[in-house]
Design a protein around this motif. Structure first.
Motif, PDB file in Angstrom:
ATOM      1  N   MET A 183      71.164   8.044  -9.082  1.00 10.38           N
ATOM      2  CA  MET A 183      70.601   7.738 -10.505  1.00 10.38           C
ATOM      3  C   MET A 183      69.967   6.363 -10.184  1.00 10.38           C
ATOM      4  SD  MET A 183      69.932   8.406 -13.543  1.00 10.38           S
ATOM      5  CE  MET A 183      71.145   9.995 -14.008  1.00 10.38           C
ATOM      6  N   THR A 184      70.389   5.564  -9.508  1.00 12.94           N
ATOM      7  CA  THR A 184      69.733   4.160  -9.344  1.00 12.94           C
ATOM      8  C   THR A 184      68.385   4.281  -8.946  1.00 12.94           C
ATOM      9  OG1 THR A 184      71.922   3.069  -9.129  1.00 12.94           O
ATOM     10  CG2 THR A 184      70.160   2.085  -8.366  1.00 12.94           C
ATOM     11  N   ASP A 185      68.398   5.232  -7.752  1.00 17.22           N
ATOM     12  CA  ASP A 185      67.011   5.501  -7.021  1.00 17.22           C
ATOM     13  C   ASP A 185      66.051   6.093  -7.953  1.00 17.22           C
ATOM     14  OD1 ASP A 185      68.106   4.403  -4.854  1.00 17.22           O
ATOM     15  OD2 ASP A 185      68.708   6.507  -3.771  1.00 17.22           O
ATOM     16  N   PHE A 186      66.566   6.983  -8.889  1.00 16.04           N
ATOM     17  CA  PHE A 186      65.689   7.697  -9.801  1.00 16.04           C
ATOM     18  C   PHE A 186      65.146   6.712 -10.789  1.00 16.04           C
ATOM     19  CE2 PHE A 186      65.409   9.442 -14.123  1.00 16.04           C
ATOM     20  CZ  PHE A 186      64.315  10.307 -14.077  1.00 16.04           C
ATOM     21  N   ILE A 187      66.165   5.573 -11.395  1.00 19.34           N
ATOM     22  CA  ILE A 187      65.601   4.681 -12.300  1.00 19.34           C
ATOM     23  C   ILE A 187      64.597   3.794 -11.657  1.00 19.34           C
ATOM     24  CG2 ILE A 187      66.340   2.668 -13.637  1.00 19.34           C
ATOM     25  CD1 ILE A 187      69.022   4.208 -13.795  1.00 19.34           C
ATOM     26  N   ALA A 188      64.798   3.492 -10.352  1.00 20.65           N
ATOM     27  CA  ALA A 188      63.781   2.579  -9.622  1.00 20.65           C
ATOM     28  C   ALA A 188      62.555   3.357  -9.517  1.00 20.65           C
ATOM     29  CB  ALA A 188      64.329   2.071  -8.314  1.00 20.65           C
ATOM     30  N   ASP A 189      62.413   4.402  -9.183  1.00 21.58           N
ATOM     31  CA  ASP A 189      61.268   5.245  -8.866  1.00 21.58           C
ATOM     32  C   ASP A 189      60.406   5.354 -10.187  1.00 21.58           C
ATOM     33  OD1 ASP A 189      59.618   7.236  -7.197  1.00 21.58           O
ATOM     34  OD2 ASP A 189      60.200   8.522  -8.925  1.00 21.58           O
ATOM     35  N   GLN A 190      61.201   5.711 -11.258  1.00 18.64           N
ATOM     36  CA  GLN A 190      60.469   5.762 -12.582  1.00 18.64           C
ATOM     37  C   GLN A 190      59.549   4.364 -13.025  1.00 18.64           C
ATOM     38  OE1 GLN A 190      59.664   8.491 -14.729  1.00 18.64           O
ATOM     39  NE2 GLN A 190      60.403   9.448 -12.918  1.00 18.64           N
ATOM     40  N   ARG A 191      60.439   3.434 -12.745  1.00 17.97           N
ATOM     41  CA  ARG A 191      59.787   2.079 -13.193  1.00 17.97           C
ATOM     42  C   ARG A 191      58.980   1.628 -12.303  1.00 17.97           C
ATOM     43  NH1 ARG A 191      65.902  -0.932 -14.080  1.00 17.97           N
ATOM     44  NH2 ARG A 191      65.984  -0.097 -16.220  1.00 17.97           N
ATOM     45  N   TYR A 192      58.862   1.970 -10.910  1.00 19.20           N
ATOM     46  CA  TYR A 192      57.672   1.682  -9.963  1.00 19.20           C
ATOM     47  C   TYR A 192      56.469   2.431 -10.503  1.00 19.20           C
ATOM     48  CZ  TYR A 192      55.282   1.101  -5.472  1.00 19.20           C
ATOM     49  OH  TYR A 192      54.340   0.968  -4.890  1.00 19.20           O
ATOM     50  N   ARG A 193      56.887   3.859 -10.777  1.00 20.55           N
ATOM     51  CA  ARG A 193      55.743   4.458 -11.179  1.00 20.55           C
ATOM     52  C   ARG A 193      54.948   3.900 -12.420  1.00 20.55           C
ATOM     53  NH1 ARG A 193      55.290   9.349  -8.412  1.00 20.55           N
ATOM     54  NH2 ARG A 193      56.897   9.749  -6.967  1.00 20.55           N
ATOM     55  N   ALA A 194      55.821   3.582 -13.500  1.00 20.98           N
ATOM     56  CA  ALA A 194      55.184   3.057 -14.678  1.00 20.98           C
ATOM     57  C   ALA A 194      54.515   1.864 -14.495  1.00 20.98           C
ATOM     58  CB  ALA A 194      56.337   2.917 -15.642  1.00 20.98           C
ATOM     59  N   GLN A 195      54.981   1.065 -13.528  1.00 21.24           N
ATOM     60  CA  GLN A 195      54.324  -0.141 -13.327  1.00 21.24           C
ATOM     61  C   GLN A 195      53.033  -0.270 -12.431  1.00 21.24           C
ATOM     62  OE1 GLN A 195      56.764  -2.984 -10.858  1.00 21.24           O
ATOM     63  NE2 GLN A 195      55.558  -4.672 -10.924  1.00 21.24           N
ATOM     64  N   HIS A 196      52.861   0.966 -11.540  1.00 19.32           N
ATOM     65  CA  HIS A 196      51.756   1.143 -11.093  1.00 19.32           C
ATOM     66  C   HIS A 196      50.917   2.338 -11.602  1.00 19.32           C
ATOM     67  CE1 HIS A 196      54.338  -1.458  -8.225  1.00 19.32           C
ATOM     68  NE2 HIS A 196      53.292  -1.946  -7.788  1.00 19.32           N
ATOM     69  N   GLY A 197      51.134   2.777 -12.637  1.00 19.56           N
ATOM     70  CA  GLY A 197      50.290   3.911 -13.198  1.00 19.56           C
ATOM     71  C   GLY A 197      50.316   5.146 -12.183  1.00 19.56           C
ATOM     72  N   LEU A 198      51.329   5.450 -11.603  1.00 16.94           N
ATOM     73  CA  LEU A 198      51.324   6.524 -10.633  1.00 16.94           C
ATOM     74  C   LEU A 198      51.805   7.942 -11.367  1.00 16.94           C
ATOM     75  CD1 LEU A 198      53.348   5.041  -7.597  1.00 16.94           C
ATOM     76  CD2 LEU A 198      50.940   5.080  -7.978  1.00 16.94           C
ATOM     77  N   LYS A 199      51.581   8.909 -10.653  1.00 15.44           N
ATOM     78  CA  LYS A 199      51.604  10.277 -11.312  1.00 15.44           C
ATOM     79  C   LYS A 199      53.203  10.729 -11.545  1.00 15.44           C
ATOM     80  CE  LYS A 199      47.151  12.274  -9.673  1.00 15.44           C
ATOM     81  NZ  LYS A 199      46.541  13.239  -9.164  1.00 15.44           N
ATOM     82  N   SER A 200      53.189  11.526 -12.598  1.00 13.97           N
ATOM     83  CA  SER A 200      54.695  11.916 -12.613  1.00 13.97           C
ATOM     84  C   SER A 200      55.059  13.356 -11.644  1.00 13.97           C
ATOM     85  CB  SER A 200      55.152  12.468 -13.920  1.00 13.97           C
ATOM     86  OG  SER A 200      56.041  13.112 -14.218  1.00 13.97           O
ATOM     87  N   LEU A 201      56.217  13.386 -11.260  1.00 12.58           N
ATOM     88  CA  LEU A 201      56.744  14.278 -10.380  1.00 12.58           C
ATOM     89  C   LEU A 201      57.228  15.785 -11.121  1.00 12.58           C
ATOM     90  CD1 LEU A 201      59.244  12.500  -8.043  1.00 12.58           C
ATOM     91  CD2 LEU A 201      57.162  13.055  -7.489  1.00 12.58           C
ATOM     92  N   GLY A 202      57.146  15.433 -12.672  1.00 13.39           N
ATOM     93  CA  GLY A 202      57.660  16.838 -13.270  1.00 13.39           C
ATOM     94  C   GLY A 202      56.843  16.772 -14.359  1.00 13.39           C
TER      95      GLY A 202
ATOM     96  N   THR B  74      53.976   6.177 -17.737  1.00 10.90           N
ATOM     97  CA  THR B  74      53.599   4.653 -18.519  1.00 10.90           C
ATOM     98  C   THR B  74      55.129   4.305 -18.897  1.00 10.90           C
ATOM     99  OG1 THR B  74      53.341   5.910 -20.707  1.00 10.90           O
ATOM    100  CG2 THR B  74      51.496   5.498 -19.315  1.00 10.90           C
ATOM    101  N   LYS B  75      55.019   3.225 -19.651  1.00 13.24           N
ATOM    102  CA  LYS B  75      56.267   2.569 -20.054  1.00 13.24           C
ATOM    103  C   LYS B  75      56.873   3.576 -21.301  1.00 13.24           C
ATOM    104  CE  LYS B  75      55.445  -2.295 -19.076  1.00 13.24           C
ATOM    105  NZ  LYS B  75      55.300  -3.749 -19.668  1.00 13.24           N
ATOM    106  N   SER B  76      55.865   4.165 -21.889  1.00 13.56           N
ATOM    107  CA  SER B  76      56.336   4.887 -23.240  1.00 13.56           C
ATOM    108  C   SER B  76      56.837   6.055 -22.451  1.00 13.56           C
ATOM    109  CB  SER B  76      54.931   5.530 -23.825  1.00 13.56           C
ATOM    110  OG  SER B  76      55.341   6.224 -25.004  1.00 13.56           O
ATOM    111  N   THR B  77      56.263   6.979 -21.553  1.00 11.98           N
ATOM    112  CA  THR B  77      56.680   8.092 -20.931  1.00 11.98           C
ATOM    113  C   THR B  77      58.024   8.160 -20.268  1.00 11.98           C
ATOM    114  OG1 THR B  77      55.291   7.913 -18.919  1.00 11.98           O
ATOM    115  CG2 THR B  77      54.463   9.320 -20.957  1.00 11.98           C
ATOM    116  N   MET B  78      58.092   6.899 -19.643  1.00 11.52           N
ATOM    117  CA  MET B  78      59.358   6.644 -18.920  1.00 11.52           C
ATOM    118  C   MET B  78      60.575   6.386 -19.742  1.00 11.52           C
ATOM    119  SD  MET B  78      60.136   3.153 -16.561  1.00 11.52           S
ATOM    120  CE  MET B  78      60.224   2.147 -18.114  1.00 11.52           C
TER     121      MET B  78
END
Length: 452
Positions: free
Chosen positions: A1-20, A36-40
């Motif tokens: 879960m910690t890895d998932f949270i970190a991955d989502q925050r990294y993607r929101a910070q850098h505007g990366l594509k969602s996995l799902g 984005t911060k909103s979708t996260m």
């Protein structure tokens, strides 16, 4: 879960594509959205609800899902800022005929990109309420052009608003184009039953019977590409809705009217679309035009103007002139017509005990200070009898203040009234400001003094 949270925050910070998460309507199978911060925040909150339910119902324990895994997921606390109305220069650019022609050029298959945009601007509907229109969406009622649409977000269907003749004619032209496409495809005009189901803006692909409308993604892509060609800041189509709501309030409507026109559940939802700057003189007008009965009236705090006007019986009982002919008094307005017309006050300026005295939204800050002053006096009273007497004397004023707060909250101006002290010095010191002398008389008096 910690890895998932970190991955989502990294993607929101850098505007990366969602996995799902994927967006519908962009290509045959859609495409991944950007995190984005909103979708996260939405992802965190949605997953948290599911996992918490599983933990409370015992299903998590049955499948061996550890409690520590569930409680690690945080709450999404991101709150996006509300959209701004279009600035004047942006509004002019978005309405310029040459620019609108360029927007039309970005729609080579003529699916109605410009028509949808003009309908959004002139009606301020939600984007999908325009894009999902059916062919029979306009008509005349008592010779007035009407626009019929579904407010699916709040469950209001087949709603009508009046529209400008220009928009009515443009939609008629779009109807003719859609009918022409239907005739080319089927060799006959649509039946009345089919016209009720055919989309006004039919999508191009996988839509043989022309029942599917263009997608929001298609419109958003075209609108964004158009805005990028203009020398303006980044804007979105939804800002047209905020612009109209703000202009409605500035031109005399209250939040009840805005709510009704925009199709909202409550005034609080409508308030989200209203932007009235604290420095805008319209705010002072709005606060000054909202009146409640003063402490000397039969019903202190009764709303006398605004979204809930007083009934005829209440007006007769209070003998208040609701024409808003008034004169500033100490901490409010005097509505006694002889005084308004220039005569002296027959009540020895005892405004707070007079039933002709009304309080407005511009006075709220003063009355809050007055309430605190009386509370301090009561707390310092030598005995409880004196304290009770002070509370009893101030009780009508307290009721009037409560009524004023409720009236301001009803029209969404309570926060603005608390943030501003709109009373001018001449409103507080009426006797000084209303005492005047002719300059010639003063000059003669000065000469006489020098001679003496």
């Amino acid at each position: 879960m910690t890895d998932f949270i970190a991955d989502q925050r990294y993607r929101a910070q850098h505007g990366l594509k969602s996995l799902g998460a994927h967006t519908q309507g962009r290509g045959p199978d859609g495409g991944p959205t950007l995190v984005t911060k909103s979708t996260m925040a939405a992802t965190f909150n949605g997953a948290r609800r599911i996992l918490r339910f599983a933990m409370e119902s015992g299903e998590a324990e049955q499948i061996g899902l550890a409690r520590s895994f569930i409680v690690t997921l945080p709450t999404g606390r991101y709150k996006s800022g509300r959209r701004r109305p279009f600035p004047d220069d942006v509004a002019r650019a978005l309405a310029d005929e040459l620019n609108l022609g360029n927007l039309e050029g970005l729609d080579p298959s003529d699916r109605g990109l410009r028509d949808a945009w003009e309908a959004l601007v002139l009606t301020s509907r939600r984007c999908n309420e325009v894009l999902k229109l059916r062919l029979e969406c306009i008509g005349r009622l008592n010779s007035l052009p009407m626009f019929w649409h579904d407010q699916t977000k709040i469950g209001n269907y087949d709603q009508a608003i009046r529209i400008p003749e220009r928009l009515y004619q443009r939609i008629q032209q779009r109807q003719d184009k859609t009918v022409t496409r239907f005739i080319q495809r089927f060799g006959r005009p649509p039946t009345p039953q089919e016209r009720l189901k055919i989309a006004l803006f039919p999508r191009k692909q996988k839509n043989r019977r022309m029942l599917e409308s263009v997608s929001y993604g298609w419109f958003s892509d075209g609108f964004r590409a158009w805005v990028d060609t203009l020398d303006i800041a980044h804007v979105v189509a939804h800002q047209a809705r905020h612009t109209l709501a703000t202009n409605l309030l500035k031109n005399g409507a209250d939040l009840s009217h805005v709510k009704r026109y925009l199709g909202q559940f409550s005034e609080r939802m409508a308030e989200h679309y209203v932007h009235l700057a604290n420095t805008d003189p319209r705010l002072e007008e709005a606060l000054n035009s909202l009146w409640v009965a003063g402490p000397g009236s039969a019903e202190p705090g009764l709303m006398l103007s605004g979204s809930e006007p007083m009934t005829r019986q209440e007006a007769e009982a209070l003998a208040i002139d609701l024409t808003h002919r008034s004169t500033p008094a100490e901490d409010g307005f005097c509505t006694f017509q002889p005084v308004v017309n220039g005569d002296a006050c027959p009540f020895n300026l005892n405004c707070h005990s007079c039933d002709k005295f009304v309080m407005s939204g511009a006075d709220l800050v003063y009355w809050h200070r007055k309430r605190e002053q009386w509370r301090m006096l009561a707390e310092r009273a030598p005995d409880s009898t004196t304290a009770d007497y002070l509370h009893e004397v101030f009780e009508p004023t307290a009721r009037a203040i409560d009524g004023l707060e409720k009236a301001l909250a009803a029209v969404g101006l309570l926060d603005d009234a608390l943030a501003l002290d709109l009373r001018r010095p001449q409103d507080y010191f009426g006797k000084v400001w209303s005492t005047a002398f002719r300059a010639q008389d003063l000059a003669h008096a000065q000469q006489g003094g020098d001679a003496a």
